[in-house]
Design an enzyme around this catalytic site. Structure first.
Site, PDB file in Angstrom:
ATOM      1  N   TRP A 153       4.780 -10.093  -8.290  1.00 21.66           N
ATOM      2  CA  TRP A 153       5.386 -10.136  -9.615  1.00 21.66           C
ATOM      3  C   TRP A 153       5.861  -8.784 -10.112  1.00 21.66           C
ATOM      4  CZ3 TRP A 153       2.481  -6.755 -12.292  1.00 21.66           C
ATOM      5  CH2 TRP A 153       1.112  -6.643 -11.982  1.00 21.66           C
ATOM      6  N   LYS A 177       8.661 -17.707  -1.254  1.00 24.87           N
ATOM      7  CA  LYS A 177       7.621 -18.092  -2.200  1.00 24.87           C
ATOM      8  C   LYS A 177       7.468 -16.952  -3.209  1.00 24.87           C
ATOM      9  CE  LYS A 177       3.606 -18.978  -4.184  1.00 24.87           C
ATOM     10  NZ  LYS A 177       3.099 -18.118  -5.285  1.00 24.87           N
ATOM     11  N   THR A 233      -5.402 -10.274   0.301  1.00 21.84           N
ATOM     12  CA  THR A 233      -4.553 -11.419   0.631  1.00 21.84           C
ATOM     13  C   THR A 233      -3.866 -11.196   1.969  1.00 21.84           C
ATOM     14  OG1 THR A 233      -4.161 -11.834  -1.721  1.00 21.84           O
ATOM     15  CG2 THR A 233      -2.643 -12.865  -0.173  1.00 21.84           C
ATOM     16  N   GLU A 251       3.637  -5.229   3.343  1.00 25.37           N
ATOM     17  CA  GLU A 251       3.448  -4.056   2.496  1.00 25.37           C
ATOM     18  C   GLU A 251       2.328  -4.390   1.534  1.00 25.37           C
ATOM     19  OE1 GLU A 251       5.735  -1.509  -0.957  1.00 25.37           O
ATOM     20  OE2 GLU A 251       6.944  -2.384   0.654  1.00 25.37           O
ATOM     21  N   LEU A 252       1.216  -3.661   1.666  1.00 26.19           N
ATOM     22  CA  LEU A 252      -0.002  -4.018   0.940  1.00 26.19           C
ATOM     23  C   LEU A 252      -0.310  -2.966  -0.129  1.00 26.19           C
ATOM     24  CD1 LEU A 252      -1.992  -5.243   4.072  1.00 26.19           C
ATOM     25  CD2 LEU A 252      -0.529  -6.565   2.542  1.00 26.19           C
ATOM     26  N   CYS A 286       3.211  -0.311  -6.280  1.00 28.98           N
ATOM     27  CA  CYS A 286       2.228  -0.032  -5.234  1.00 28.98           C
ATOM     28  C   CYS A 286       2.324   1.399  -4.739  1.00 28.98           C
ATOM     29  CB  CYS A 286       2.382  -1.023  -4.080  1.00 28.98           C
ATOM     30  SG  CYS A 286       4.038  -1.116  -3.379  1.00 28.98           S
ATOM     31  N   LYS A 458      -3.015   2.577   7.729  1.00 29.34           N
ATOM     32  CA  LYS A 458      -4.339   2.020   7.463  1.00 29.34           C
ATOM     33  C   LYS A 458      -4.216   0.627   6.820  1.00 29.34           C
ATOM     34  CE  LYS A 458      -5.927   5.879   5.423  1.00 29.34           C
ATOM     35  NZ  LYS A 458      -6.840   6.932   4.925  1.00 29.34           N
TER      36      LYS A 458
END
Length: 482
Positions: A153, A177, A233, A251-252, A286, A458
């Site tokens: 979001w 999604k 997630t 991409e976390l 992020c 990482k």
């Protein structure tokens, strides 16, 4: 209150047909939570299954389409999208919370990604020729299959288009999604783009992340998962995708450090760039600065100058031109950041709140927070270890460069970092030692060339996109020898 609901409200796209959902959830304006911006469809398992069927059926022909046809379709879609950017900025502000300037940039970047990707495709796709003795080998490319694009979001437009565009150009079909908190502008833009492609090339389902994600991760016809979101997630997606050995592009999370050295030039322009690196999109980025480490000789100076710079921030409804920082996007994130600051204070840290409330009388109507600097927190404290994802920044002193690097690398994340120094060679030397996917010198931003991106190290990401509009992440290569 309901005003100006978009056409995509409570709808989803399968096989070129926009369907009305039997069940939907409301999307609220984070700057005025009583305002309903629209509705998001709550798709069923049957809907998701049909979306996968649609994408799989369309792949057979789309994967064999001519490169020029793909590029021309994307270029035409970009031109149509360019013409409606301005009129869709208010919708994005109302559902996301960004201020007008930030929102417009995100929408324009979608057009740039499309136009640039179409141009890049024709050049990049050519086979690479290798010769070894009498044998001639070509490294050739082909699309992988159905691609799932799952996006968050906080910056939904650019993060969606940076994945959908190269996937489709490479000859894949996609199932998108979007996040339920902020899906409407993404879907409005994709409505325009999808109309330029054959039915089934672009499909959109919305609703339960666990249900939809679980089905996409376990269906063998879905060959690639492109995900942007939280690390936990991402780990679950890895686990669910293992059974069919999917290609993952993720991409976390990030906990980006900024290292301010003893020779840093802390003039007004530099401190402003640091503020932008921290507070862009109310800190909900992020790759924003999440921790500042400053040499002990410059600690008090930086805290004082940064507090004054934060004081220039005008917090308010992003739709108002005078606002320079909007609200947090949703109640869950608002509650998390607020409690993080409260716990830091309870543990002995000091919080310097700054900024100006644009409309104090409506402050409680939205998820507004004043930007804050936290001092007196140590390396092991929660506010330093956690990804705050909000307008708050801990500032910590260090004594030498070795300690600064050790503190910066003391995290499971490795997305971005920055080094602030008058010596470029010194910045490059430290960059070699920092565990991050990209390091900036005297800035903390994004790459101006949208073809470039460097997902993290990482637990901050998988797959090393570096150029070519990410086309390489949505293709397989194979050798052809004669």
């Amino acid at each position: 209150m309901t005003t100006g609901w978009p056409d995509v409200s409570a709808r989803y796209l399968i096989g070129g047909q926009w369907r009305k959902a039997s069940d939907a959830a409301t999307v609220h304006n984070p700057a005025s939570t009583r305002e309903i911006v629209g509705e998001v469809a709550l798709c069923t398992k049957q809907d998701v299954a049909e979306a996968i069927d649609s994408a799989a059926d369309a792949f057979a022909s789309w994967s064999r389409s001519e490169l020029a046809d793909r590029a021309n379709r994307m270029s035409a879609a970009a031109r149509e999208l360019q013409a409606v950017v301005e009129q869709n900025v208010p919708l994005f502000v109302r559902e996301n919370g960004k201020v007008l300037v930030e929102a417009k940039k995100d929408l324009l970047r979608c057009v740039q990604i499309m136009a640039g990707g179409a141009e890049e495709l024709l050049e990049w796709w050519h086979p690479e020729k290798l010769e070894s003795g009498a044998q001639k080998v070509q490294i050739r490319k082909r699309p992988r299959g159905v691609t799932a694009v799952i996006t968050p979001w906080n910056s939904p437009l650019i993060l969606t288009f940076k994945r959908v565009v190269p996937a489709v150009l490479a000859g894949n079909t996609v199932i998108v999604k979007p996040a339920t908190n902020c899906p409407l502008t993404v879907m409005t833009f994709l409505q325009i783009v999808a109309a330029h492609f054959p039915p089934g090339v672009i499909n959109i389902v919305t609703g339960s992340g666990s249900m939809i994600g679980g089905m996409l991760c376990t269906d063998p016809r879905v060959r690639t998962i492109a995900f942007v979101g939280g690390t936990e997630t991402g780990k679950e997606i890895m686990r669910l995708s293992a059974g069919t050995v999917k290609k993952l592009y993720m991409e976390l999370g990030g906990n980006d450090p900024a290292l301010v050295l003893d020779d840093a030039v802390l003039d007004a322009d530099t401190v402003q760039r640091l503020r932008f690196g921290i507070l862009r999109a109310a800190g909900q980025v992020c790759s924003a600065v999440k921790r500042v480490y400053v040499h002990e000789s410059r600690y008090e100076e930086l805290v004082d100058k940064l507090a004054k710079e934060f004081g220039r921030v005008v917090v308010g409804n992003g739709i108002q031109p005078d606002a320079t920082m909007g609200p947090l996007n949703n109640k869950s994130q608002f509650d998390f950041v607020r409690s993080l600051v409260e716990r830091a204070q309870q543990s002995g840290a000091q919080v310097i709140r700054a900024g100006r409330k644009l409309n104090p009388e409506t402050w409680e109507d939205g998820y507004f927070m004043e930007p804050a600097i936290v001092t007196g927190a140590d390396q092991g404290s929660e506010i330093v270890k956690e990804e705050q994802f909000g307008p708050v920044i801990p500032v910590i002193p260090f004594s030498d460069a070795d300690e600064a690097v050790a503190l910066a690398n003391d995290t499971e994340f490795g997305l971005r970092a920055s080094v602030w120094t008058a010596d470029e060679a010194r910045a490059a030397e430290l960059a070699d030692r920092l565990e991050a996917g990209a390091v900036f010198h005297n800035n903390h931003t994004i790459f101006q060339d949208l073809h470039l991106d460097f997902p993290g190290l990482k637990e901050s990401g998988l797959s090393r996109e570096t150029r070519h509009c990410a086309l390489e992440l949505f293709t397989d290569t194979y050798g052809f020898a004669n």
